[in-house]
Design an enzyme around this catalytic site. Structure first.
Site, PDB file in Angstrom:
ATOM      1  CB  SER A  22      12.004  11.172 -33.663  1.00  0.00           C
ATOM      2  OG  SER A  22      11.832  12.259 -34.502  1.00  0.00           O
ATOM      3  CG  HIS A  49      13.082  14.800 -32.332  1.00  0.00           C
ATOM      4  ND1 HIS A  49      13.683  13.929 -33.191  1.00  0.00           N
ATOM      5  CD2 HIS A  49      14.031  15.183 -31.444  1.00  0.00           C
ATOM      6  CE1 HIS A  49      14.956  13.788 -32.851  1.00  0.00           C
ATOM      7  NE2 HIS A  49      15.191  14.535 -31.783  1.00  0.00           N
ATOM      8  CG  ASP A 142      18.825  13.611 -31.794  1.00  0.00           C
ATOM      9  OD1 ASP A 142      20.013  13.650 -31.420  1.00  0.00           O
ATOM     10  OD2 ASP A 142      17.913  14.240 -31.232  1.00  0.00           O
TER      11      ASP A 142
END
Lengths: 207, 272
Positions: A22, A49, A142
């Site tokens: 991310s 992401h 996540d």
């Protein structure tokens, strides 16, 4: 130095690598791709992401520096060896039991679409102990659940050492969920990847 | 997926089909399985099989499952660049028709129906357009008819609207609803007919100039995708347009040669 001895036996069983990353992703992925062996054979499936309107810039950029082809995952298409695949922005990426990609626009998971958990969980069910999961820098949680499931199915799990990650939260959550993971810095992760020698018999099923 | 679970899922889908007529047997499995897992969690049972008696004997329970199976997720001006491309590539052709018929297949909760209505209005085409907006999910269709959406999303939608080449301001098209909602301007649905239609089992919608079906086919397997694409081909006029989601494609489908690509990147096709 570190030791991989407890899991060394599994190397040759590996068929696929999944990576979740991310915040801070561009620079760590660049570093990994730059040092990847040109004869790296496994497919690398990546959820990064991204902004939902992210275009293809990252694909073009990584294509320049990676030694193997880089592309977006395409719906219903088979996974080929020696390729780097990115989940498309604003879609979840899943793996079907026939080892093809599936996409969905289902609700965000962990505030993210694509979600790392969604890819990791579906990949672990299909590839089981033939899967290597890696969590890199990021500022959310996540991927923790998905990494745990990879370990539960007998796959190998690696987490970027939170002390060396630009954003420590995501690796930290992943380590808490899967304490058995190897915590490695980036150059160790590259060494690990480059040391994988997949059995040709594992890869031959792709051709 | 373990072998046992695969058997369980097949039995579950068979049960639903035979009891209620909804056919999910040709849905792509990976997504469907996640939705089934959500049903298991909500029903607090511990296997796929355990859902079957609940579904067979409790109609209300099945209604909830049906909602779970078709969780519609959409947004206003999703993929703004697609709308931008549509204005440039398709609107000029639509302008040549005295009247325009559009089928919005799988419209879910209707956000993209209103997005299209807004765009057609701004392009001066709305008054000669009829839009058929269809879905098999009644609950979603009711939301679409009402045109009431969450205020929290409006900022994001406004941003999308601008990127999509909007010619006015997004706030011209809605009114404040309750404290946390907005109501779309009623004039936007004047020419929209909302109707129940199931792509899996229902037939052709005739003589359309344009069919929109974005991010629906990704939920179907190859066989069902081909059925639906044939349905679309047979519902379009000659030289009619078909727009798919940005990650969907006619490549490798049975109708690949029937269409030409107008805008490959944004999946705008035209029947040859």
């Amino acid at each position: 130095m570190y030791s991989f001895s407890p899991i060394q036996d599994n190397f040759s069983a590996l068929e696929v690598v999944v990576i979740g990353v991310s915040a801070g992703g561009m620079s760590v992925l660049s570093e990994i791709f730059q040092q990847l062996r040109p004869d790296f054979r496994l497919p690398l499936l990546i959820v990064q992401h991204l902004h939902p309107h992210q275009g293809n810039f990252h694909i073009e950029y990584f294509s320049e520096i990676a030694p193997i082809p880089v592309q977006e995952m395409e719906e219903k298409q088979p996974i080929h060896p020696a390729r780097i695949y990115f989940a498309p922005a604003n879609y979840h990426a899943l793996i079907e039991s026939d080892k093809t990609f599936a996409l969905s626009v289902d609700e965000k998971v962990n505030y993210a679409r694509p979600s790392i958990d969604v890819l990791f969980e579906t990949a672990s069910e299909v590839f089981q102990h033939h899967l290597l999961g890696i969590i890199l820098t990021g500022a959310n949680r996540d991927g923790a659940k998905g990494l745990r499931q990879i370990a539960d199915f007998g796959g190998i799990t690696i987490v970027q050492d939170p002390d060396t990650a630009q954003f420590a939260a995501m690796p930290q959550f992943a380590l808490e969920a899967t304490p058995s993971s190897q915590a490695l810095n980036l150059s160790e992760i590259v060494v690990f990847l480059n040391s994988i020698h997949p059995k040709l018999s594992n890869l031959s099923k792709y051709w | 997926m373990t072998k046992t679970e695969e058997i369980e899922i097949n039995l579950l889908l068979d049960a639903i089909y035979r009891k209620y007529g909804y056919d999910f047997r040709n849905y792509a499995r990976a997504s469907l399985k996640r939705r089934i897992q959500n049903c298991i969690l909500r029903a607090e049972v511990n296997s796929v099989s355990a859902l079957i008696p609940l579904i067979l004997h409790d109609k209300d329970f099945f209604s909830e499952v049906l909602v779970q199976f078709s969780v519609p997720v959409t947004e206003m001006f999703r993929d703004p660049i697609f709308y931008h491309a549509f204005r440039l590539q398709v609107i000029p052709y639509l302008q040549t028709y005295p009247f325009i018929k559009i089928w919005h297949a799988g419209c879910a909760t209707g956000e993209e129906v209103y997005s299209f209505a807004i765009m057609l209005k701004e392009e001066g085409l709305y008054d000669r357009t009829t839009i058929f907006a269809t879905d098999f999910n009644e609950e979603a269709l009711n939301t679409a008819k009402e045109g009431i959406y969450r205020l929290a999303n409006v900022k994001y939608y406004t941003n999308n609207y601008q990127k999509a080449g909007g010619k006015s301001t997004f706030s011209d098209y809605y009114y404040a609803g309750g404290y946390d909602s907005v109501i779309m301007d009623a004039s936007l649905k004047k020419n929209v007919t909302f109707a129940h239609h199931n792509l899996v089992s229902d037939g052709v919608f005739g003589e359309m100039h344009l069919i929109l079906c974005r991010n629906v086919l990704i939920y179907f397997d190859k066989q069902l995708q081909n059925r639906v694409l044939n349905l679309f081909r047979n519902s379009l006029i000659r030289k009619g347009f078909l727009c798919l989601g940005t990650c969907e494609s006619l490549q490798f489908s049975s109708v690949e040669n029937a269409f030409e690509e107008i805008e490959p990147e944004y999946k705008i096709y035209r029947l040859s």
